[in-house]
Design an enzyme around this catalytic site. Sequence first.
Site, PDB file in Angstrom:
ATOM      1  N   GLU A 173       2.244 -11.703   5.637  1.00 33.89           N
ATOM      2  CA  GLU A 173       1.207 -11.033   6.429  1.00 33.89           C
ATOM      3  C   GLU A 173       1.644 -11.191   7.882  1.00 33.89           C
ATOM      4  OE1 GLU A 173      -1.407  -9.359   5.347  1.00 33.89           O
ATOM      5  OE2 GLU A 173      -1.841 -10.077   3.319  1.00 33.89           O
ATOM      6  N   HIS A 183       3.027  -7.045   4.421  1.00 33.43           N
ATOM      7  CA  HIS A 183       1.639  -6.635   4.694  1.00 33.43           C
ATOM      8  C   HIS A 183       1.274  -6.985   6.135  1.00 33.43           C
ATOM      9  CE1 HIS A 183       0.100  -5.754   0.539  1.00 33.43           C
ATOM     10  NE2 HIS A 183       1.197  -6.452   0.225  1.00 33.43           N
ATOM     11  N   GLU A 226      -1.940   0.245   7.962  1.00 36.83           N
ATOM     12  CA  GLU A 226      -1.067  -0.798   7.428  1.00 36.83           C
ATOM     13  C   GLU A 226       0.094  -0.198   6.624  1.00 36.83           C
ATOM     14  OE1 GLU A 226      -3.064  -3.604   4.914  1.00 36.83           O
ATOM     15  OE2 GLU A 226      -1.213  -4.693   4.442  1.00 36.83           O
ATOM     16  N   HIS A 266       0.832  -1.219   0.000  1.00 36.42           N
ATOM     17  CA  HIS A 266       0.000   0.000   0.000  1.00 36.42           C
ATOM     18  C   HIS A 266       0.865   1.267   0.000  1.00 36.42           C
ATOM     19  CE1 HIS A 266      -3.001  -3.093   0.776  1.00 36.42           C
ATOM     20  NE2 HIS A 266      -2.212  -3.517   1.746  1.00 36.42           N
TER      21      HIS A 266
HETATM   22 ZN   LIG Z   1      -1.972  -5.345   2.729  1.00 32.70          ZN
END
Ligand SMILES: [Zn+2]
Length: 314
Positions: free
Chosen positions: A277, A199, A144, A107
């Site tokens: 993640e 992430h 995030e 992002h």
């Molecule tokens: Zn993400």
Amino acid sequence: MGQHPIRPTTVGGTIQTTHGGAARRPGRLRPVGLLAVAASTLLTAACGTVASGTTPSPEVTATLPLPGPGEGSASPRGAAPGAAEPDPQPSDAPPLAGRVVVIDPGHNGGNAEAPEEINRQVPSGPGEKACDTVGAETADGYPEHEFTWDLSTRIRDRLEAEGVTVVLTRDDNEGVGPCVNERAEIGNEAGADAAISIHADGSTPGGSGFHVIAPGVVDGYTDDIAEPSMDLAADVRDEFHERSDQPYADYVADDAIDVRTDLGGLNLSDVPKVFLEVGNMRNATDARNLKDEEWRAGAANAVAAGLTRYLARG
Ligand SMILES: [Zn+2]
């Protein structure tokens, strides 16, 4: 913000040179060292011949200039009388010098203000997907994109300390994108030995833990990277789990590895790549860790250890 900041940050080398990364690995440099040693041996032999009072043969004379090209770092030690023993450490370069890792901080800080940019469809393999998304956030608003930027730069610093050339897919946390296909392309253009997208998940509050996403086989796309990417996934999972104490995700994946074929960032990669993640931002325990600077420092070391373990495979 019409332009995506696709120019990667490069430290310790240029992207142009990274295409030759494999050729610059220490292992490939060994023949030069051996050549220097062999030439040094010849030099010793030639000196011995001269000392005995005979005329050096033209052949020996002709071999003397050999050490010149590429010898560069040959130390005076190597040329000293009686120093013709092979040097077990022919170079002072760090063991991972010349290796290239692309880190993709998920992002970006400007995505929320650029819905048209972010929502436009881009290639994601056989199909299309949105350019990017805004990303998740903790219940109290820690985003995030801020987490991924912080952790990625920490991982970069750790890897660079070991001589790795690191390329980030964005320059800061203020821009928009780049799109998922561009993030993959940056890894390809860098000729990365490994690429990782960082992430943190945004799942239901009851789920916690980390997982690694590896590319499944998508014909014509990931056939060539699926297998090494699974090795990369295993190395990152094992080192991260052991060093961070973060548990395997209890709401997704098997043994913290999830194989997916729907992610453009993986489908369009030509180099071994995984997503990590790190935790679930909506889970209170995970969120507390993700927001903690000290925890992130340890997590960065753990991710870097996984990456260097993979690089050590060859
Ligand atoms: Zn993400």
